[in-house]
Design an enzyme around this catalytic site. Structure first.
Site, PDB file in Angstrom:
ATOM      1  N   ARG A   1     -13.810   1.548  -2.948  1.00  0.00           N
ATOM      2  CA  ARG A   1     -13.204   1.550  -1.462  1.00  0.00           C
ATOM      3  C   ARG A   1     -12.869   3.102  -1.269  1.00  0.00           C
ATOM      4  O   ARG A   1     -11.679   3.227  -1.097  1.00  0.00           O
ATOM      5  CB  ARG A   1     -11.783   0.725  -1.406  1.00  0.00           C
TER       6      ARG A   1
ATOM      7  N   ASP B   1      -4.542   2.177   3.646  1.00  0.00           N
ATOM      8  CA  ASP B   1      -5.194   0.919   4.326  1.00  0.00           C
ATOM      9  C   ASP B   1      -5.152   1.370   5.979  1.00  0.00           C
ATOM     10  O   ASP B   1      -4.199   1.700   6.343  1.00  0.00           O
ATOM     11  CB  ASP B   1      -4.970  -0.384   4.156  1.00  0.00           C
TER      12      ASP B   1
ATOM     13  N   ASP C   1       0.820  -1.071  -0.174  1.00  0.00           N
ATOM     14  CA  ASP C   1      -0.072   0.088  -0.110  1.00  0.00           C
ATOM     15  C   ASP C   1       1.000   1.285  -0.021  1.00  0.00           C
ATOM     16  O   ASP C   1       1.975   1.187   0.272  1.00  0.00           O
ATOM     17  CB  ASP C   1      -0.697   0.204   1.151  1.00  0.00           C
TER      18      ASP C   1
ATOM     19  N   ASP D   1      -1.844  -2.239  -4.934  1.00  0.00           N
ATOM     20  CA  ASP D   1      -2.775  -2.730  -3.679  1.00  0.00           C
ATOM     21  C   ASP D   1      -3.669  -1.450  -3.299  1.00  0.00           C
ATOM     22  O   ASP D   1      -4.312  -0.556  -4.341  1.00  0.00           O
ATOM     23  CB  ASP D   1      -2.041  -3.386  -2.772  1.00  0.00           C
TER      24      ASP D   1
END
Length: 478
Positions: A351, A299, A256, A295
């Site tokens: 997301r 996060d 990430d 990715d």
């Protein structure tokens, strides 16, 4: 203060690419066609530009728009192939035919006393201000203030930490692969890692401060601030094919742009996260799908608490932000207290965020996308996953092709693993979002109330506010 030489500043095509695009259409517009092609402006009237190289005309149009001189009534740059781009729904301010010499955003100004970006605490408008608050390295003494312009300098500064508050100011763009391309997955895992300790402020100094080929990890620590950086989402050199991920299989990557893991009191503010210059369309198809190397952009997982994500730009990315890593991590329940506000999500597939378990507050964000875009088509914005507890307030969704609430707010779990969300005042393409309608039926039993008082503005003014404030380069750091 340790002053490091700036002669080794590293340049990158990341920012040059962004600047080149911006010169062919007004700021915040998105390319929809080359000259002679067709743009789909949707059913409502929308601003559409036609031009190139700092010269364009703008008209308010709807439906299928031919990218031609005949459509726009004039040729801003005769003899040169031009481009068309889609802007906001009509009702905003139409950009001038010839842009001003400075960007149409408020230029950085010297901060008032007490609001120096390097020592500023997370404001009382998000979860990061709760409990003991978040000040990062505000209390650092001179010997713990570092100016860095290379990967080696950055890693050296991080190694000097002994639990004391520290400030790290990044000048220019730091390339974590400056010593040569990563040769293996193991090498990439080690050389790309930027691990921040407790009581740290990592901040960009100057409009081109950023990180490429790197991943920022905030793991098992407390009191960390990351501000004013352009972060190129890392590209895994060896993505893994998982035939069981979705019904048709999927490519999965390891890294990430920024990861908040088991940490508390974290403020992520005024950054820009992007896949550029290595966007997904540059990679081949294998097993019927693009061999995607990215990715998440950001996060937040494993019981992280008291996190504010504010005034950032997220653009050109698919899997943007997870809050909660899996339905099985039930220890996350009653944790993952996170605020998202003032962020600009541009050409993000989904997301934004996708939430499990968390007590998450999402307000005054601006979402901009196209459900039929060839690159990063919009799928959904807010994902309501297992035991999510989301408060949504006055967000503005400006998404071409989105016709109902369910196009932007999605149930991301199975029918037996649902979450809850309440919304007030949000707009979808200029009209009320319609939470509670047939396409957007969710439980409203969130079970908590805000422990702080946010400064919420009306959704009709969110676009202008976010475009003016969000992203890297908007803070003056000395």
């Amino acid at each position: 203060m340790t002053l490091l030489p700036l002669a080794a500043l590293i340049s990158t095509t990341l920012f040059a690419s962004t600047a080149a695009h911006a010169s062919d259409w007004p700021e915040s517009f998105s390319k929809c066609a080359a000259q002679g092609g067709t743009c789909d402006a949707g059913t409502g009237k929308r601003q559409v530009s036609f031009g190139i190289k700092n010269k364009w005309v703008v008209k308010s149009l709807s439906g299928k728009v031919a990218c031609t001189t005949a459509t726009f009534g004039s040729d801003p740059y005769p003899g040169v192939d031009k481009k068309c781009a889609l802007g906001p729904l009509d009702g905003g301010t139409t950009p001038p035919t010839t842009p001003p010499t400075t960007p149409p955003t408020t230029p950085p100004t010297t901060p008032p006393a007490g609001t120096d970006p390097v020592t500023q605490a997370a404001p009382a408008t998000g979860w990061a201000s709760y409990s003991t608050g978040t000040r990062g390295g505000a209390a650092a003494v001179q010997k713990d203030v570092f100016l860095v312009s290379s990967a080696s300098q950055l890693l050296s500064a991080l190694k000097t930490e002994g639990g004391r508050p520290m400030q790290i100011k990044i000048y220019g763009t730091i390339d974590m692969a400056a010593d040569g391309p990563f040769k293996s997955v193991a090498e990439q895992g080690v050389r790309s890692l930027i691990s921040l300790p407790s009581n740290t402020t990592l901040i960009g100094a100057g409009p081109n401060a950023g990180i490429v080929n790197g991943r920022i990890m905030i793991k098992g620590v407390d009191n960390v601030i990351v501000r004013n950086l352009t972060i190129a989402n890392p590209c895994d050199i060896a993505p893994v094919w998982d035939p069981k991920d979705t019904s048709t299989g999927n490519w999965n990557s390891r890294y990430d742009g920024l990861n908040v893991d088991k940490s508390t009191h974290v403020w992520i503010d005024h950054n820009t996260f992007t896949d550029a210059p290595r966007t997904d369309d540059q990679f081949p198809k294998e097993n019927g799908k693009l061999k995607q190397c990215h990715d998440g952009a950001l996060d937040i997982k494993n019981g992280a608490d008291y996190v504010t994500v504010s005034n950032n730009v997220f653009k050109l990315h698919e899997k943007n932000t997870l809050v909660g890593s899996s339905d099985d991590t039930t220890s996350d329940d009653d944790h993952l207290t996170v605020t998202f506000h003032g962020n600009h999500y541009m050409d993000i597939t989904g997301r934004s965020p996708r939430v499990r378990f968390g007590k998450v507050h999402v307000y005054n964000n601006y979402y901009q996308g196209d459900r039929d875009a060839k690159l990063y088509p919009h799928h959904y914005s807010i994902g309501v996953g297992y035991k999510a507890k989301i408060v949504s307030q006055h967000n503005a969704f400006d998404v071409i092709g989105a016709k109902e609430c369910g196009n932007v707010v999605e149930s991301s779990g199975s029918s037996g693993k649902t979450g809850a969300i309440i919304d007030s005042g949000s707009l979808l393409n200029g009209v009320a979002l319609g939470m509670g309608g047939d396409s957007c039926k969710f439980s409203s039993a969130i079970g908590w109330t805000l422990p702080y008082t946010p400064t919420v503005i009306d959704a009709s003014t969110v676009r202008e506010s976010v475009l003016r404030n969000a992203g890297a380069g908007k803070l003056v750091v000395r």
